[in-house]
Design a protein around this motif. Structure first.
Motif, PDB file in Angstrom:
ATOM      1  N   SER A 183       0.818  -1.215   0.000  1.00 48.01           N
ATOM      2  CA  SER A 183       0.000   0.000   0.000  1.00 48.01           C
ATOM      3  C   SER A 183       0.855   1.270   0.000  1.00 48.01           C
ATOM      4  O   SER A 183       0.381   2.340  -0.367  1.00 48.01           O
ATOM      5  N   PHE A 184       2.123   1.152   0.389  1.00 42.40           N
ATOM      6  CA  PHE A 184       3.023   2.303   0.426  1.00 42.40           C
ATOM      7  C   PHE A 184       3.857   2.453  -0.848  1.00 42.40           C
ATOM      8  O   PHE A 184       4.596   3.422  -0.989  1.00 42.40           O
ATOM      9  N   LEU A 185       3.767   1.485  -1.748  1.00 37.64           N
ATOM     10  CA  LEU A 185       4.613   1.467  -2.938  1.00 37.64           C
ATOM     11  C   LEU A 185       3.920   2.086  -4.146  1.00 37.64           C
ATOM     12  O   LEU A 185       2.692   2.058  -4.247  1.00 37.64           O
ATOM     13  N   THR A 186       4.739   2.588  -5.070  1.00 34.05           N
ATOM     14  CA  THR A 186       4.208   3.009  -6.361  1.00 34.05           C
ATOM     15  C   THR A 186       3.893   1.755  -7.172  1.00 34.05           C
ATOM     16  O   THR A 186       4.307   0.641  -6.794  1.00 34.05           O
ATOM     17  N   LYS A 187       3.220   1.915  -8.279  1.00 40.78           N
ATOM     18  CA  LYS A 187       2.894   0.759  -9.127  1.00 40.78           C
ATOM     19  C   LYS A 187       4.163   0.047  -9.598  1.00 40.78           C
ATOM     20  O   LYS A 187       4.224  -1.186  -9.593  1.00 40.78           O
ATOM     21  N   GLU A 188       5.160   0.817  -9.979  1.00 36.18           N
ATOM     22  CA  GLU A 188       6.417   0.237 -10.451  1.00 36.18           C
ATOM     23  C   GLU A 188       7.118  -0.526  -9.325  1.00 36.18           C
ATOM     24  O   GLU A 188       7.656  -1.618  -9.534  1.00 36.18           O
ATOM     25  N   GLN A 189       7.120   0.056  -8.144  1.00 34.62           N
ATOM     26  CA  GLN A 189       7.742  -0.614  -6.999  1.00 34.62           C
ATOM     27  C   GLN A 189       6.972  -1.874  -6.626  1.00 34.62           C
ATOM     28  O   GLN A 189       7.570  -2.883  -6.251  1.00 34.62           O
ATOM     29  N   ALA A 190       5.651  -1.822  -6.738  1.00 35.84           N
ATOM     30  CA  ALA A 190       4.834  -2.996  -6.408  1.00 35.84           C
ATOM     31  C   ALA A 190       5.151  -4.147  -7.361  1.00 35.84           C
ATOM     32  O   ALA A 190       5.213  -5.312  -6.938  1.00 35.84           O
ATOM     33  N   VAL A 191       5.360  -3.830  -8.625  1.00 34.74           N
ATOM     34  CA  VAL A 191       5.729  -4.868  -9.603  1.00 34.74           C
ATOM     35  C   VAL A 191       7.081  -5.464  -9.219  1.00 34.74           C
ATOM     36  O   VAL A 191       7.246  -6.692  -9.201  1.00 34.74           O
ATOM     37  N   LYS A 192       8.063  -4.617  -8.888  1.00 32.99           N
ATOM     38  CA  LYS A 192       9.379  -5.093  -8.458  1.00 32.99           C
ATOM     39  C   LYS A 192       9.268  -5.927  -7.180  1.00 32.99           C
ATOM     40  O   LYS A 192       9.956  -6.932  -7.016  1.00 32.99           O
ATOM     41  N   TYR A 193       8.403  -5.480  -6.279  1.00 29.72           N
ATOM     42  CA  TYR A 193       8.210  -6.201  -5.015  1.00 29.72           C
ATOM     43  C   TYR A 193       7.656  -7.598  -5.279  1.00 29.72           C
ATOM     44  O   TYR A 193       8.138  -8.579  -4.715  1.00 29.72           O
ATOM     45  N   ASP A 194       6.677  -7.680  -6.168  1.00 31.85           N
ATOM     46  CA  ASP A 194       6.120  -8.987  -6.534  1.00 31.85           C
ATOM     47  C   ASP A 194       7.192  -9.877  -7.160  1.00 31.85           C
ATOM     48  O   ASP A 194       7.258 -11.079  -6.870  1.00 31.85           O
ATOM     49  N   GLU A 195       8.039  -9.288  -8.001  1.00 35.36           N
ATOM     50  CA  GLU A 195       9.133 -10.048  -8.610  1.00 35.36           C
ATOM     51  C   GLU A 195      10.118 -10.532  -7.551  1.00 35.36           C
ATOM     52  O   GLU A 195      10.590 -11.666  -7.605  1.00 35.36           O
ATOM     53  N   LEU A 196      10.413  -9.681  -6.602  1.00 36.26           N
ATOM     54  CA  LEU A 196      11.311 -10.045  -5.514  1.00 36.26           C
ATOM     55  C   LEU A 196      10.744 -11.218  -4.711  1.00 36.26           C
ATOM     56  O   LEU A 196      11.451 -12.185  -4.411  1.00 36.26           O
ATOM     57  N   LEU A 197       9.470 -11.137  -4.399  1.00 35.13           N
ATOM     58  CA  LEU A 197       8.826 -12.225  -3.664  1.00 35.13           C
ATOM     59  C   LEU A 197       8.854 -13.519  -4.470  1.00 35.13           C
ATOM     60  O   LEU A 197       9.096 -14.595  -3.925  1.00 35.13           O
ATOM     61  N   GLN A 198       8.642 -13.411  -5.779  1.00 30.48           N
ATOM     62  CA  GLN A 198       8.652 -14.591  -6.640  1.00 30.48           C
ATOM     63  C   GLN A 198      10.056 -15.216  -6.685  1.00 30.48           C
ATOM     64  O   GLN A 198      10.192 -16.422  -6.596  1.00 30.48           O
ATOM     65  N   GLN A 199      11.066 -14.383  -6.803  1.00 27.53           N
ATOM     66  CA  GLN A 199      12.442 -14.874  -6.824  1.00 27.53           C
ATOM     67  C   GLN A 199      12.788 -15.610  -5.516  1.00 27.53           C
ATOM     68  O   GLN A 199      13.410 -16.666  -5.530  1.00 27.53           O
ATOM     69  N   GLN A 200      12.353 -15.041  -4.422  1.00 23.40           N
ATOM     70  CA  GLN A 200      12.639 -15.674  -3.127  1.00 23.40           C
ATOM     71  C   GLN A 200      11.896 -16.994  -2.979  1.00 23.40           C
ATOM     72  O   GLN A 200      12.420 -17.936  -2.421  1.00 23.40           O
ATOM     73  N   THR A 201      10.695 -17.041  -3.514  1.00 26.15           N
ATOM     74  CA  THR A 201       9.934 -18.293  -3.476  1.00 26.15           C
ATOM     75  C   THR A 201      10.620 -19.347  -4.327  1.00 26.15           C
ATOM     76  O   THR A 201      10.736 -20.507  -3.912  1.00 26.15           O
ATOM     77  N   ASN A 202      11.107 -18.950  -5.484  1.00 24.29           N
ATOM     78  CA  ASN A 202      11.798 -19.885  -6.375  1.00 24.29           C
ATOM     79  C   ASN A 202      13.087 -20.413  -5.749  1.00 24.29           C
ATOM     80  O   ASN A 202      13.438 -21.578  -5.938  1.00 24.29           O
ATOM     81  N   ARG A 203      13.791 -19.564  -4.993  1.00 24.50           N
ATOM     82  CA  ARG A 203      15.018 -20.001  -4.336  1.00 24.50           C
ATOM     83  C   ARG A 203      14.752 -21.044  -3.252  1.00 24.50           C
ATOM     84  O   ARG A 203      15.598 -21.865  -2.960  1.00 24.50           O
ATOM     85  N   ARG A 204      13.584 -20.965  -2.665  1.00 21.31           N
ATOM     86  CA  ARG A 204      13.250 -21.897  -1.576  1.00 21.31           C
ATOM     87  C   ARG A 204      12.874 -23.266  -2.081  1.00 21.31           C
ATOM     88  O   ARG A 204      12.873 -24.230  -1.327  1.00 21.31           O
ATOM     89  N   LYS A 205      12.523 -23.365  -3.344  1.00 22.73           N
ATOM     90  CA  LYS A 205      12.078 -24.666  -3.904  1.00 22.73           C
ATOM     91  C   LYS A 205      13.224 -25.602  -4.119  1.00 22.73           C
ATOM     92  O   LYS A 205      14.322 -25.339  -4.262  1.00 22.73           O
TER      93      LYS A 205
END
Length: 116
Positions: free
Chosen positions: A94-116
């Protein structure tokens, strides 16, 4: 929706674990809510280029959620964890811009992929 919640939980948990590994042998459970909020805010600032007001807002939000969580004894119920981390994730976004939110989602996805 269930998969999204599991994804978000895994992502936030992986942030916490990777942060704990970077800081040394001290476990996440022994960290104070203030330390957790500070580390998460620093990582997000570095990854997303947060400005000062965003940093302050995210720090305060993460701190409050961590204090509530730790105050309840770090509830061991995985369903409760998901709820807490989902709430934290939504608050951060809720505090992020749209661009930052997209990057944040990508960051979360990358971290999820590393855990697999």
């Amino acid at each position: 929706m269930k998969n999204l919640t599991a994804f978000i939980f895994a992502a936030i948990l992986s942030i916490a674990v990777s942060t704990a590994q970077e800081r040394g042998p001290r476990s996440e459970q022994k960290r104070s809510p203030e330390e957790i909020a500070k580390v998460q805010t620093e990582r997000l600032t570095q990854s997303l280029g947060l400005d000062k007001p965003q940093q302050d807002s995210i720090y305060k939000s993460v701190l409050k959620i961590q204090q509530d969580f730790k105050g309840k004894g770090g509830n061991q119920d995985p369903g409760k964890w998901r709820e807490i981390f989902d709430k934290q994730n939504q608050k951060i976004k809720s505090f992020l811009t749209k661009e930052q939110a997209v990057k944040y989602d990508e960051l979360l996805q990358q971290q999820t992929n590393r855990r697999k």
